[in-house]
Structure formats: C-alpha cells, structure tokens
Scaffold this active site. Structure first.
Site, short mmCIF file in Angstrom:
data_model
loop_
_atom_site.label_atom_id
_atom_site.label_comp_id
_atom_site.label_asym_id
_atom_site.label_seq_id
_atom_site.Cartn_x
_atom_site.Cartn_y
_atom_site.Cartn_z
N ARG A 114 -2.20 6.34 -14.36
CA ARG A 114 -2.43 5.13 -13.57
C ARG A 114 -3.53 4.28 -14.19
O ARG A 114 -3.58 3.07 -13.97
CB ARG A 114 -2.86 5.52 -12.14
CG ARG A 114 -1.79 6.18 -11.31
CD ARG A 114 -2.37 6.76 -10.01
NE ARG A 114 -3.02 5.77 -9.19
CZ ARG A 114 -2.41 4.97 -8.32
NH1 ARG A 114 -1.11 5.05 -8.18
NH2 ARG A 114 -3.08 4.11 -7.60
N ARG B 79 -8.78 1.01 -22.80
CA ARG B 79 -8.69 -0.24 -23.58
C ARG B 79 -9.71 -0.29 -24.70
O ARG B 79 -10.82 0.22 -24.55
CB ARG B 79 -8.91 -1.44 -22.66
CG ARG B 79 -7.90 -1.54 -21.53
CD ARG B 79 -7.72 -2.98 -21.11
NE ARG B 79 -6.88 -3.06 -19.91
CZ ARG B 79 -7.38 -3.08 -18.68
NH1 ARG B 79 -8.69 -3.08 -18.48
NH2 ARG B 79 -6.57 -3.15 -17.65
N ARG C 9 -3.96 15.03 0.71
CA ARG C 9 -5.40 14.83 0.85
C ARG C 9 -5.61 13.76 1.90
O ARG C 9 -4.81 12.82 2.03
CB ARG C 9 -6.01 14.36 -0.48
CG ARG C 9 -5.86 15.33 -1.60
CD ARG C 9 -6.62 16.60 -1.40
NE ARG C 9 -8.05 16.44 -1.62
CZ ARG C 9 -8.93 17.41 -1.45
NH1 ARG C 9 -8.54 18.61 -1.02
NH2 ARG C 9 -10.21 17.19 -1.68
N ARG D 125 -16.34 7.51 -4.00
CA ARG D 125 -16.64 6.12 -4.30
C ARG D 125 -17.25 5.43 -3.09
O ARG D 125 -17.15 5.94 -1.97
CB ARG D 125 -15.39 5.36 -4.78
CG ARG D 125 -14.23 5.39 -3.82
CD ARG D 125 -12.98 4.73 -4.45
NE ARG D 125 -11.83 4.91 -3.58
CZ ARG D 125 -10.59 4.58 -3.91
NH1 ARG D 125 -10.32 4.05 -5.08
NH2 ARG D 125 -9.59 4.77 -3.07
N GLU E 127 -16.78 7.23 0.62
CA GLU E 127 -15.46 7.86 0.77
C GLU E 127 -15.50 9.33 0.36
O GLU E 127 -15.93 9.65 -0.75
CB GLU E 127 -14.50 7.07 -0.14
CG GLU E 127 -13.05 7.34 0.08
CD GLU E 127 -12.19 6.29 -0.66
OE1 GLU E 127 -12.54 5.11 -0.68
OE2 GLU E 127 -11.17 6.71 -1.23
N TYR F 257 3.25 9.19 -4.72
CA TYR F 257 2.00 8.43 -4.81
C TYR F 257 2.36 6.99 -5.19
O TYR F 257 2.31 6.62 -6.36
CB TYR F 257 1.13 9.11 -5.88
CG TYR F 257 -0.29 8.62 -6.05
CD1 TYR F 257 -0.86 7.62 -5.27
CD2 TYR F 257 -1.07 9.21 -7.04
CE1 TYR F 257 -2.17 7.23 -5.47
CE2 TYR F 257 -2.39 8.82 -7.25
CZ TYR F 257 -2.93 7.83 -6.46
OH TYR F 257 -4.23 7.44 -6.67
N ASP G 270 2.12 2.76 -4.96
CA ASP G 270 1.27 1.62 -4.67
C ASP G 270 2.03 0.65 -3.76
O ASP G 270 3.25 0.72 -3.64
CB ASP G 270 0.89 0.90 -5.97
CG ASP G 270 -0.11 1.72 -6.77
OD1 ASP G 270 -0.88 2.48 -6.16
OD2 ASP G 270 -0.12 1.58 -8.01
N1 UDP Z 1 -10.07 8.86 -11.62
C1 UDP Z 1 -11.19 9.51 -12.11
N2 UDP Z 1 -12.35 8.80 -12.25
C2 UDP Z 1 -12.46 7.50 -11.90
C3 UDP Z 1 -11.32 6.84 -11.40
C4 UDP Z 1 -10.14 7.54 -11.26
O1 UDP Z 1 -11.14 10.69 -12.42
O2 UDP Z 1 -13.57 6.93 -12.03
C5 UDP Z 1 -8.80 9.62 -11.51
C6 UDP Z 1 -8.73 10.37 -10.16
O3 UDP Z 1 -8.05 11.59 -10.37
C7 UDP Z 1 -7.91 9.41 -9.33
C8 UDP Z 1 -6.90 8.90 -10.35
O4 UDP Z 1 -7.68 8.77 -11.55
O5 UDP Z 1 -7.27 10.07 -8.25
C9 UDP Z 1 -6.23 7.59 -10.01
O6 UDP Z 1 -7.22 6.61 -9.75
P1 UDP Z 1 -6.93 5.34 -8.83
O7 UDP Z 1 -8.12 4.46 -8.91
O8 UDP Z 1 -5.61 4.78 -9.20
O9 UDP Z 1 -6.88 6.01 -7.38
P2 UDP Z 1 -6.69 5.35 -5.91
O10 UDP Z 1 -7.38 4.00 -5.91
O11 UDP Z 1 -5.20 5.29 -5.65
O12 UDP Z 1 -7.39 6.34 -5.03
#
Ligand code: UDP
Length: 369
Positions: free
Chosen positions: A172, A176, A248, A278, A299, A347, A349
């Site tokens: 996901r 870059r 989860r 986060r 969160e 999962y 979006d």
């Molecule tokens: N992830 C991580 N560190 C980060 C951001 C994302 O390890 O700083 C991993 C984590 O396993 C997460 C996944 O990447 O569940 C997908 O991130 P995304 O931001 O797409 O998650 P969402 O916003 O759907 O919770």
C-alpha cells in the site's frame, strides 16, 4: 414492503441504494448504529466545532475518474494532499519513505540515482518474490529502514509479527527516490467540504430510499425482501457457523488543546515502545476552516472482541481457511449480495468500495427481467 433490503449505511450500502433507487427500485436501508456513514462517519465536535473523523482519518484518493466524478456529485471535494510524518527513535521523518527520509535517516545528501543504488545495497536481493510483509520490506528498503519505520508500527497495528503478515499490506505504501512526500500515488485526492457523512446523506436522499438507523437486522429478518445487499461482517451474517474471522479494532483517545498540537494531520509513531500507532489532528484535514482550539485522536490498535467495531480484516492463514468456507455459503445464498470491507473481508479503501458498489448495483439492475 420495499423490494430491496440494504444492510449498512457506509459507502457500499449508500452507493448501492442510490443506484438502485435511481433505477426505480424501492430500497430500505438498515443501519445498526445510531448514525450513517459507517467507519467514514464524520461529525462536528461539539466542544471545538471541528469536523472529526469519528472512526479515524479518511483521505479520499483514487485513480478512477468515474469514481472521482461520482463522489463529487454529492459534495465539493477540496484538494488535499496527505503528507504524513513519522517519529522513529526520537526523530521526525517524512513518510512514505522518500529521498528526504533516506537522506535524513542516513545523514546523507544522495541524488535520486545514488539513493536507489544505496537502498539496493542495503536490501536483500536474494528475496525474489516477497510473500510476507517482512520480506517485502527487506527486499525493497533493507533491514535498517524496516526496523525503524515498519516493524514496530506493524506489530502494534496488527498484533502479529510482520513475518506472518502478507506483503500486500506494505505494498500500500510507495518508496520514492525523489522528494515527493504525498502519501498516495493517486491522480485525484481530496476531502469533502462538508464531511463524509454529508456525502452519504446526500446519496441516501432519494424518494425511493428509506433509511432506518439503530436497526440491527439479522438474516431471518430479510426473508420478505426480493434481494438483500449485506455490508456487515460476513461471519456475523451466517451466525458465526464456520468460526470467527479475526479483525483489529481501534480505540481513540481524544484530547482538546489550544492552538496547533502537532502541525500536521497525521503523525505516525513507529517505535514499538510507544503504545499508540498514530495521532490525527482533525482540523488539519480541513485546512480551509479556522479554529482556535484543536482536537486530536491518539490511536490504539487491539484485537477485535465480540462487542468491538471491526476495522481491519487480519487475513492470516487461519482466517483465509474460514473465509473460504464463508465464501462457499455466500455463493449458495443467491438472495444476498455481499459488499464492502466487512461483507467481503478485504482491506479495501473507500474508492474501491465505491467502484465495486457501483458495479454490483449495475449487475443487479442488468440481471432483472
Ligand atoms: N505502516 C508502517 N509504518 C508506517 C505506516 C504504515 O509500518 O509509518 C504499515 C502498517 O503495517 C500499516 C500498513 O503499512 O498497517 C498500511 O498503512 P496505511 O497507512 O495504508 O494504513 P491505514 O491508513 O489503512 O491504517
């Protein structure tokens, strides 16, 4: 009695209801919660007046022009670029991993080509086809970046060792080799001016749709309908006969402060010893509004128990075996269509949910005599 029963008033249910209503079908929408919008629900916080993403941050992004045009029929989408920051080892970095992250983390001044070569030298090239989250990380960014940014966050978020999770979760996120710090690669990105609940309210505002909130419907309650579209948890529909699918859930600890708390909409906390994953500061999702105070959500992710709200399908091997059995039952149930993140245990979006809902409604309409 209406002909069509729709269970769940998130994006899936609302789009299906809208499309069917426009094609002349009478639809009853039932939502177990007291409000519509599913996990995209937004509401103004009564204390601060800030539009809050009640079930966590949602940034609309898509490459699909049809979906982008569709959602904009219901509200203005204000351009918004999600620029996430990540805290790791007591320092702030840019996320997803980009040239700034690489240069900051390693204390270098690499060009794009140099950074690409450098990461290649750190990564495990012997992993040809990564199957797990950990393999995907080691293959593309190497151990140091994996341990700093992904291992701890992922262990907290999913409650299992990343070596057991599928590579698709990490896919996901882009990596870059320039200074582009947009969290998404999508062509279109924005936040609805009046919030997601307003969008969904507008979708459901049709003479052929009646909406019932606080109404939890089970399978036997739908017998009188010609067809049901179900967007709740798949295992719940079948009375958990094949066992429980694991999810989860999230806990949000809200705090109100004066001024600006963190200077950004989302900051990830990647270290495993910090219990939250986060912090979202909601007013930064609506930078066109002015508020003196601020509300933030810390969160916390945990295993979803019986009475919790499911957010993320975990999809470990055991789940996939259980899912297979439910998929067979779902296939046999010709009077029900399963849709959305919970109804299909994927999962997804928002934009994918909407695209699939449009397609499901179109297929249903086409197949009517
Ligand atoms: N992830 C991580 N560190 C980060 C951001 C994302 O390890 O700083 C991993 C984590 O396993 C997460 C996944 O990447 O569940 C997908 O991130 P995304 O931001 O797409 O998650 P969402 O916003 O759907 O919770």
């Amino acid at each position: 009695m209406s002909e069509i029963c729709i269970i769940g008033a998130g994006f899936s249910g609302a789009v299906i209801a809208r499309e069917l209503a426009q094609a002349g079908f009478q639809c009853d929408v039932f939502e177990a919660r007291s409000y519509i919008g599913g996990n995209c629900h937004t509401a103004r916080d009564p204390n601060t007046g800030i539009m809050v993403h009640t079930h966590g941050p949602h940034i609309f992004h898509t490459d699909n022009a049809r979906v982008w045009d569709y959602v904009r029929e219901f509200d203005e989408f204000v351009p918004f670029t999600n620029r996430v920051k990540a805290l790791a080892g007591g320092r702030v970095y840019s996320m997803p991993i980009n040239l700034l992250t690489i240069n900051q983390f390693f204390g270098k001044v690499l060009s794009p080509a140099e950074a690409r070569k450098f990461l290649e030298s750190l990564s495990d090239q012997s992993i040809r086809e990564p199957r797990t989250f950990e393999e995907q990380a080691l293959r593309f960014v190497g151990r140091e970046l994996y341990e700093a940014f992904f291992r701890g966050y992922t262990a907290k978020q999913w409650g299992v060792d990343p070596a057991r999770l599928p590579a698709s979760i990490l896919k996901r996120l882009p990596v870059r080799f320039d200074y582009n710090d947009n969290y998404y690669n999508s062509r279109f990105q924005g936040i609805p001016l009046n919030g997601y609940t307003y969008v969904i309210e507008r979708m459901l505002d049709h003479k052929n749709i009646s909406v019932h909130v606080g109404a939890k419907l089970l399978r036997p309650d739908t017998q009188g309908y010609k067809h049901t579209f179900y967007t709740g948890p798949l295992d719940q529909w079948f009375g958990y006969s094949e066992g429980r699918l694991t999810y989860r859930t999230l806990d949000f600890a809200a705090e109100v402060h004066e001024g600006d708390f963190q200077g950004n909409a989302v900051i990830n906390y990647c270290d495993e010893n910090v219990p939250w994953t986060r912090i979202s500061e909601h007013k930064h999702f609506a930078p066109w509004e002015i508020h003196d105070r601020t509300i933030v959500f810390r969160e916390y992710s945990k295993a979803c128990e019986e009475d919790d709200v499911p957010y993320y399908p975990v999809r470990l091997q055991d789940d996939m075996r259980v899912l297979d059995r439910y998929a067979k039952l779902a296939h046999q149930d010709k009077r029900t269509t399963f849709a959305g993140r919970l109804g299909t245990y994927r999962y997804l979006d928002m934009h994918v949910t909407i695209e699939e809902a449009l397609n499901l409604a179109a297929t249903y309409i086409r197949n009517q005599p």
